[in-house]
Design a protein around this motif. Structure first.
Motif, mmCIF file in Angstrom:
data_model
loop_
_atom_site.group_PDB
_atom_site.id
_atom_site.type_symbol
_atom_site.label_atom_id
_atom_site.label_comp_id
_atom_site.label_asym_id
_atom_site.label_seq_id
_atom_site.Cartn_x
_atom_site.Cartn_y
_atom_site.Cartn_z
ATOM 1 N N ARG A 211 -1.605 10.967 -2.383
ATOM 2 C CA ARG A 211 -2.435 9.761 -2.273
ATOM 3 C C ARG A 211 -3.877 10.119 -2.604
ATOM 4 O O ARG A 211 -4.223 11.292 -2.794
ATOM 5 N N ARG B 179 6.305 8.864 -1.529
ATOM 6 C CA ARG B 179 6.086 7.405 -1.511
ATOM 7 C C ARG B 179 4.736 7.039 -2.091
ATOM 8 O O ARG B 179 3.794 7.845 -2.143
ATOM 9 N N TYR C 167 -3.742 1.321 10.871
ATOM 10 C CA TYR C 167 -3.219 2.110 9.746
ATOM 11 C C TYR C 167 -2.669 3.462 10.208
ATOM 12 O O TYR C 167 -1.589 3.872 9.791
ATOM 13 N N VAL D 48 1.162 4.330 9.404
ATOM 14 C CA VAL D 48 1.474 5.248 8.303
ATOM 15 C C VAL D 48 2.268 6.461 8.812
ATOM 16 O O VAL D 48 3.245 6.893 8.191
ATOM 17 N N ALA E 109 2.052 3.880 -1.304
ATOM 18 C CA ALA E 109 1.922 2.922 -0.198
ATOM 19 C C ALA E 109 0.720 2.005 -0.407
ATOM 20 O O ALA E 109 -0.293 2.120 0.288
ATOM 21 N N PRO E 110 0.800 1.081 -1.363
ATOM 22 C CA PRO E 110 -0.361 0.221 -1.633
ATOM 23 C C PRO E 110 -0.572 -0.842 -0.549
ATOM 24 O O PRO E 110 0.394 -1.360 0.019
ATOM 25 N N SER E 111 -1.837 -1.154 -0.286
ATOM 26 C CA SER E 111 -2.172 -2.285 0.594
ATOM 27 C C SER E 111 -2.335 -3.498 -0.321
ATOM 28 O O SER E 111 -3.148 -3.443 -1.248
ATOM 29 N N LEU F 240 -8.549 9.293 1.300
ATOM 30 C CA LEU F 240 -7.783 9.271 2.553
ATOM 31 C C LEU F 240 -7.657 10.655 3.180
ATOM 32 O O LEU F 240 -7.086 10.797 4.261
ATOM 33 N N GLU G 123 1.874 -1.840 2.327
ATOM 34 C CA GLU G 123 1.175 -1.690 3.604
ATOM 35 C C GLU G 123 0.416 -2.976 3.943
ATOM 36 O O GLU G 123 -0.802 -3.063 3.788
HETATM 37 N N1 GLU Z 1 -2.289 1.797 2.150
HETATM 38 C C1 GLU Z 1 -3.260 2.810 1.887
HETATM 39 C C2 GLU Z 1 -4.161 2.358 0.754
HETATM 40 O O1 GLU Z 1 -3.779 1.499 -0.024
HETATM 41 C C3 GLU Z 1 -2.634 4.122 1.499
HETATM 42 C C4 GLU Z 1 -2.035 4.811 2.644
HETATM 43 C C5 GLU Z 1 -1.461 6.191 2.362
HETATM 44 O O2 GLU Z 1 -1.082 6.499 1.232
HETATM 45 O O3 GLU Z 1 -1.355 6.949 3.318
HETATM 46 O O4 GLU Z 1 -5.260 2.857 0.649
#
Ligand code: GLU
Length: 317
Positions: A213, A7, A195, A199, A9-11, A217, A43
């Motif tokens: 990612r 996946r 978060y 997540v 997962a953009p905020s 992170l 996200e």
């Molecule tokens: N939503 C997070 C971000 O944009 C990424 C989360 C993830 O990939 O675990 O930084």
């Protein structure tokens, strides 16, 4: 690989920029190289921080770059029931507890122990509300706000929480979560899901097997592994991608003024993809060969397969 699910997962706190496209491209390439499924999860759990319309704009930017999800996108703001069930389970297992401390309370608790917060420093939670005899644990010099508002909920990180994991790019990693991060928030006092819980829950509910990612992170991973273990969920395989830095060496981010990517015209989308591919150490685009993003992506899938799938399977990296 049968069963691979990855996946991006953009905020939606802003649009895609050169840094976030690296994670998007890498996660897409990894899914394609494994013949797997690639999902997009918006996200938007912290709604007040989200920018109106940014979600649709991000989906458009991804499509312009030829990065199409295999299932309809999902939004975290629609998963509150999942998070509620996960938190209830943790509370029932005594793996989560209510916390009435404000930021100031935490700073004061540390100040009472002679620790002063540096600018931008995130203080480890001192564990004030960990035991039910909260009042008994209060330091005489600490003035706590009366618990009139709803509590936050924190994860009770095990005391002996040395978490070791192998990242596909960073190699062997380890973190003592109890001392370096402490009991992290699962749900904030204002009701916003944190978060970490969101997540981990989404990755499990969506059957994510591989997380690709940004490297910023990586230090969240041990907390997430502990949560997965507490909830008896499998831990995905992790690959953290290199960061794009600005001239001052700071991670490219909206806060540091990273401009949104203009992907509307194929030539711009191609240039953006070429920049992301360069960060990932992939070959340069053959200017004559690639007229559209789709043309550019296929050779990179083969290259990714050799670099990150075949070589790891044969144990040469
Ligand atoms: N939503 C997070 C971000 O944009 C990424 C989360 C993830 O990939 O675990 O930084």
């Amino acid at each position: 690989m049968a069963g691979y699910r990855g996946r991006f997962a953009p905020s939606p706190t802003g649009l895609l920029h050169a840094g976030s496209l690296v994670a998007a491209l890498a996660s897409w390439l990894d899914a394609r190289a494994h013949h797997g499924v690639w999902l997009v999860r918006i996200e938007d759990v912290d709604l007040p921080r989200c920018e109106a319309g940014a979600d649709q704009h991000i989906l458009r930017q991804l499509a312009d770059c030829g990065l199409h999800p295999d299932e309809p996108p999902t939004w975290q703001s629609r998963h509150a029931t999942w998070y509620d069930q996960a938190l209830t389970r943790l509370i029932e297992q005594h793996d989560a507890y209510a916390c009435h401390c404000s930021r100031k309370d935490i700073e004061q608790a540390w100040a009472a122990r002679g620790v002063v917060k540096a600018r931008h420093q995130e203080l480890v939670y001192p564990g004030t509300c960990r035991t039910s005899q909260r009042q008994a644990s209060l330091s005489a010099t600490t003035s706590f706000t009366a618990p009139t508002r709803s509590p936050a909920w924190r994860f009770k990180v095990p005391d002996d929480s040395l978490v070791s994991w192998v990242d596909r790019r960073l190699g062997a990693c380890a973190q003592q979560v109890h001392t370096s991060v402490g009991d992290c928030v699962l749900r904030r006092a204002d009701g916003v899901w944190a978060y970490q819980l969101a997540v981990v829950t989404d990755d499990a509910r969506q059957g994510i097997t591989h997380v690709v990612r940004g490297e910023d992170l990586a230090d969240n991973t041990p907390r997430q592994i502990l949560l997965q273990q507490a909830l008896h969920w499998p831990t995905p395989v992790y690959l953290h991608t290199p960061l794009v830095r600005n001239a001052a060496g700071e991670k490219l981010s909206k806060q540091h003024g990273a401009p949104p990517l203009d992907t509307q015209r194929p030539a711009n989308a191609l240039a953006a993809l070429a920049g992301a591919a360069h960060t990932l150490g992939l070959s340069r685009l053959n200017a004559q060969g690639a007229a559209t993003p789709a043309d550019a992506l296929q050779p990179w899938v083969r290259e990714w397969h050799h670099r990150w799938v075949l070589s790891l399977q044969s144990g040469s990296q």
